[in-house]
Design a protein around this motif. Structure first.
Motif, PDB file in Angstrom:
ATOM      1  N   GLU A   1      -3.554  -6.065   9.487  1.00  0.00           N
ATOM      2  CA  GLU A   1      -2.865  -6.145   8.184  1.00  0.00           C
ATOM      3  C   GLU A   1      -2.524  -7.590   7.842  1.00  0.00           C
ATOM      4  O   GLU A   1      -2.675  -8.031   6.710  1.00  0.00           O
ATOM      5  CB  GLU A   1      -1.588  -5.301   8.202  1.00  0.00           C
ATOM      6  CG  GLU A   1      -1.850  -3.834   7.877  1.00  0.00           C
ATOM      7  CD  GLU A   1      -0.622  -2.961   8.131  1.00  0.00           C
ATOM      8  OE1 GLU A   1       0.509  -3.492   7.992  1.00  0.00           O
ATOM      9  OE2 GLU A   1      -0.799  -1.786   8.476  1.00  0.00           O
ATOM     10  N   LYS A   2      -2.055  -8.306   8.842  1.00  0.00           N
ATOM     11  CA  LYS A   2      -1.715  -9.716   8.616  1.00  0.00           C
ATOM     12  C   LYS A   2      -2.955 -10.525   8.234  1.00  0.00           C
ATOM     13  O   LYS A   2      -2.904 -11.383   7.350  1.00  0.00           O
ATOM     14  CB  LYS A   2      -1.090 -10.323   9.875  1.00  0.00           C
ATOM     15  CG  LYS A   2       0.380 -10.014  10.034  1.00  0.00           C
ATOM     16  CD  LYS A   2       0.920 -10.855  11.183  1.00  0.00           C
ATOM     17  CE  LYS A   2       2.437 -10.749  11.286  1.00  0.00           C
ATOM     18  NZ  LYS A   2       2.938 -11.527  12.426  1.00  0.00           N
TER      19      LYS A   2
ATOM     20  N   LEU B   1      -5.606  -9.468   6.771  1.00  0.00           N
ATOM     21  CA  LEU B   1      -5.992  -9.097   5.400  1.00  0.00           C
ATOM     22  C   LEU B   1      -5.064  -9.760   4.382  1.00  0.00           C
ATOM     23  O   LEU B   1      -5.476 -10.100   3.272  1.00  0.00           O
ATOM     24  CB  LEU B   1      -5.960  -7.568   5.229  1.00  0.00           C
ATOM     25  CG  LEU B   1      -7.093  -6.838   5.950  1.00  0.00           C
ATOM     26  CD1 LEU B   1      -6.868  -5.333   5.903  1.00  0.00           C
ATOM     27  CD2 LEU B   1      -8.451  -7.197   5.357  1.00  0.00           C
ATOM     28  N   ALA B   2      -3.796  -9.958   4.774  1.00  0.00           N
ATOM     29  CA  ALA B   2      -2.837 -10.576   3.860  1.00  0.00           C
ATOM     30  C   ALA B   2      -2.973 -12.102   3.874  1.00  0.00           C
ATOM     31  O   ALA B   2      -2.251 -12.796   3.164  1.00  0.00           O
ATOM     32  CB  ALA B   2      -1.417 -10.166   4.254  1.00  0.00           C
ATOM     33  N   GLY B   3      -3.907 -12.596   4.687  1.00  0.00           N
ATOM     34  CA  GLY B   3      -4.138 -14.046   4.729  1.00  0.00           C
ATOM     35  C   GLY B   3      -3.108 -14.791   5.557  1.00  0.00           C
ATOM     36  O   GLY B   3      -2.989 -16.006   5.459  1.00  0.00           O
ATOM     37  N   GLU B   4      -2.362 -14.045   6.377  1.00  0.00           N
ATOM     38  CA  GLU B   4      -1.360 -14.729   7.206  1.00  0.00           C
ATOM     39  C   GLU B   4      -2.001 -15.276   8.478  1.00  0.00           C
ATOM     40  O   GLU B   4      -3.074 -14.841   8.886  1.00  0.00           O
ATOM     41  CB  GLU B   4      -0.247 -13.744   7.610  1.00  0.00           C
ATOM     42  CG  GLU B   4       0.667 -13.368   6.463  1.00  0.00           C
ATOM     43  CD  GLU B   4       1.659 -12.283   6.874  1.00  0.00           C
ATOM     44  OE1 GLU B   4       2.165 -12.362   8.007  1.00  0.00           O
ATOM     45  OE2 GLU B   4       1.898 -11.354   6.071  1.00  0.00           O
TER      46      GLU B   4
ATOM     47  N   MET C   1      -1.513   2.209   5.113  1.00  0.00           N
ATOM     48  CA  MET C   1      -1.272   0.779   4.933  1.00  0.00           C
ATOM     49  C   MET C   1      -2.569   0.033   4.615  1.00  0.00           C
ATOM     50  O   MET C   1      -2.616  -0.828   3.744  1.00  0.00           O
ATOM     51  CB  MET C   1      -0.682   0.182   6.215  1.00  0.00           C
ATOM     52  CG  MET C   1       0.785   0.492   6.405  1.00  0.00           C
ATOM     53  SD  MET C   1       1.832  -0.341   5.185  1.00  0.00           S
ATOM     54  CE  MET C   1       3.397  -0.287   6.030  1.00  0.00           C
ATOM     55  N   LEU C   2      -3.645   0.358   5.383  1.00  0.00           N
ATOM     56  CA  LEU C   2      -4.914  -0.347   5.182  1.00  0.00           C
ATOM     57  C   LEU C   2      -5.587   0.130   3.900  1.00  0.00           C
ATOM     58  O   LEU C   2      -5.468   1.291   3.531  1.00  0.00           O
ATOM     59  CB  LEU C   2      -5.850  -0.089   6.366  1.00  0.00           C
ATOM     60  CG  LEU C   2      -5.435  -0.706   7.702  1.00  0.00           C
ATOM     61  CD1 LEU C   2      -6.328  -0.179   8.810  1.00  0.00           C
ATOM     62  CD2 LEU C   2      -5.496  -2.221   7.635  1.00  0.00           C
TER      63      LEU C   2
ATOM     64  N   PRO D   1     -11.569 -12.477   4.547  1.00  0.00           N
ATOM     65  CA  PRO D   1     -10.726 -12.781   5.712  1.00  0.00           C
ATOM     66  C   PRO D   1     -11.528 -12.640   7.011  1.00  0.00           C
ATOM     67  O   PRO D   1     -12.291 -11.695   7.164  1.00  0.00           O
ATOM     68  CB  PRO D   1      -9.622 -11.723   5.653  1.00  0.00           C
ATOM     69  CG  PRO D   1      -9.680 -11.151   4.294  1.00  0.00           C
ATOM     70  CD  PRO D   1     -11.066 -11.344   3.774  1.00  0.00           C
TER      71      PRO D   1
END
Lengths: 460, 134
Positions: free
Chosen positions: B124-125, B127-130, B1-2, B85
């Motif tokens: 992960e979040k 990194l996704a900018g969430e 995933m990463l 991020p």
């Protein structure tokens, strides 16, 4: 010229502008004081005229009285005006002058030798009653000044009066003068009494103000202590959680085989370390929360338009593992449209997590049903379980900090703080938390959150 | 995933927290480029010297001489790293502190102790900018 006008203006202001103590909120007492003074002035005027009319037994002397009486009344009013300002002594002098003028008026009018004796006892009594309210020093000063004034008048006046008014006056009869003086003196004593009352009122007001200032300082000291406590709690939270980060995670690394192979017995043992460390962590959070609630320093971070649905979902997902080994069904029955409300979502999640996890912990079979509905003012979320229920005698224990019911104590994995904290959090939102329960049939916990939150959003 | 070439910079003055993060990133999550800093001395110089340049920055908050909030501002002003991020990692999870971090511009706040099961998902979040909360 200008400076004269200015000083006249200043005198006028000081006479007509009431002292703040008179204008203050305690209107009732001030009005009482005013009405007593006004009626006293009228009595003063009336009494003098009456006494002289009786002494003279005719109204011929009216004209002679009119001037000193009017002047005396004006002076009394002036004295009253001064008395409203904080300057006490000028008022005392004016009252003495008033007394002197009335006395001289009496001297001018002194007629028949015997009539005054009839009224003397009453007047003496009045003076004594007037004197009861005064302090000794002021009575003494007024009496001395009037005595000296009288002496002077008795020596000088007969000739002067004869000269001015052009009619003959009998030699002054000393007893009548004494009686008149007593009347005037007694009345003025009453004025001084009211001045005294004014002073007392003002003193009370000063004391009240001092008390208010002291209370303010006390509140400030409390606030500062509270800030120190909050800072201490924040730093303690930080200091306790930092080592737990290492304890929990290193244990889990070993338990999960990250550091090399582990056998099942070791894994199980390390699992117990993790469970207890996490329990310690929740204990720290709860103790910090309850300290803040009890110190009254709990702050909500209210945000508008928070959707309750995902918050309820999260609470359910987080607690589901608690039901893993049980045959308990968790049912979620939410209306499609729950209104968005203003709330502190972290705290609302905490409330729901607490209620749902309690239901999961105590329910061994049957179901847990989470529903929500709206009333006019609130959103009400209810969590119903088919657990053992709560006995009536234990109902008060549920919301008492550090207390647990017998069954709660047997489980030994709670702090007994979750419910009191949750209730305080709901109440901080302007909402409520309560339950209904029957032993053997289960419990239903309700959280009501207002549609329009009343809590002040904290400033970040 | 990463992402395979993920390069993480983690600044924390607590030795054990850095060690936990090292194991977590390297052995649990398989991150290959990890830089750990024990304080914020010469931070920009250290940041620019990292190779490959960090694509994720995790900041503790209570640090010397600059705290996490000051570091955030420094990174956001830097021409090359302004868009990287960033997540705050803090053991101060009291409401006041967390809201101070939101107010300072952190989009992600991860509570210490970190949770081994949840941490990869949180990263992960980030990194996704969430927005990451807790």
């Amino acid at each position: 010229m200008n400076s004269l006008r200015l000083s006249i203006h200043r005198i006028w202001l000081s006479v007509t502008t009431p002292h703040p103590s008179v204008l203050s909120s305690d209107v009732r007492r001030v009005r009482l004081l005013l009405s007593i003074i006004v009626s006293f002035i009228l009595l003063n005027l009336f009494g003098i005229v009456l006494v002289f009319a009786l002494i003279e037994d005719s109204l011929q002397m009216e004209l002679i009285f009119a001037a000193p009486c009017a002047l005396a009344t004006a002076l009394t009013l002036f004295a009253y005006g001064i008395a409203r300002s904080p300057r006490h002594m000028p008022a005392v002098y004016l009252i003495m002058l008033n007394a002197a003028i009335l006395t001289y008026g009496a001297i001018l009018a002194t007629p028949g030798p015997d009539s005054a004796t009839k009224y003397a006892p009453m007047i003496v009594l009045g003076t004594l009653i007037g004197g009861l309210f005064l302090n000794v020093r002021e009575t003494g000063v007024v009496a001395a000044m009037l005595g000296i004034g009288l002496l002077v008048v008795m020596l000088i006046f007969p000739r002067v009066v004869t000269g001015i008014f052009g009619f003959t006056v009998e030699p002054i009869e000393s007893f009548s003068i004494f009686v008149t003086q007593l009347i005037v003196h007694g009345m003025n004593l009453c004025i001084l009494f009211f001045m005294d009352l004014r002073d007392r009122l003002e003193q009370e007001r000063i004391q009240e103000r001092t008390r208010a200032i002291e209370q303010e300082q006390l509140a400030l000291a409390y606030k500062r202590a509270d800030e120190v406590k909050s800072a201490f709690l924040a730093s303690m939270s930080h200091e306790l959680r930092t080592p737990l980060n290492a304890v929990i995670n290193f244990t889990k690394f070993v338990q999960n085989g990250v550091m090399g192979p582990v056998n099942d017995r070791q894994k199980e043992t390390l699992g117990k370390v993790v469970v207890n460390s996490k329990h310690l962590l929740s204990l720290i959070n709860d103790v910090l929360d309850i300290s803040k609630i009890e110190a009254g320093s709990l702050k909500l971070f209210v945000e508008p338009n928070i959707d309750l649905n995902p918050i309820i979902q999260t609470a359910v997902e987080t607690t589901l593992p608690l039901l893993a080994d049980k045959g308990v069904k968790l049912e979620l029955d939410l209306p499609d449209q729950l209104p968005a409300i203003a709330c502190d979502q972290q705290r609302v999640r905490q409330i729901l997590l607490n209620i749902v996890s309690n239901a999961c912990k105590f329910t061994e079979e049957g179901h847990i049903r989470i529903t929500a509905h709206m009333t006019d003012n609130d959103v009400i979320i209810s969590v119903a379980d088919t657990g053992p229920g709560i006995a009536a005698e234990d109902h008060d224990l549920i919301f008492a900090p550090f207390r647990q019911t017998e069954s709660g104590l047997r489980r030994a994995d709670g702090t007994g703080l979750g419910m009191p904290i949750s209730r305080s959090l709901a109440e901080a939102h302007g909402g409520r938390l309560w339950f209904e329960s029957t032993v053997g049939q289960g419990s239903t916990f309700f959280v009501a959150l207002p549609l329009n939150v009343v809590a002040e959003p904290a400033v970040v | 995933m990463l992402p395979i070439d993920l390069s993480v910079l983690y600044v924390d003055d607590d030795d054990y927290s850095r060690e936990v993060m090292q194991v977590m990133l390297a052995e649990v999550m398989g991150v290959r480029h990890i830089t750990l800093l024990p304080d914020s001395h010469n931070f920009i110089a250290h940041l620019e010297a990292i190779n490959p340049p960090p694509s994720l920055i995790l900041l503790d908050i209570h640090m010397q001489p600059y705290d996490g909030l000051e570091l955030l501002a420094m990174i956001r002003r830097h021409p090359r790293f302004a868009a990287v991020p960033i997540a705050a990692l803090t053991a101060s999870v009291m409401n006041e502190e967390v809201h101070r971090l939101w107010g300072a511009g952190f989009k992600a706040v991860i509570a210490k102790p970190i949770d081994m099961e949840r941490f990869p998902g949180q990263i992960e979040k980030v990194l996704a900018g969430e927005i990451v909360h807790g």
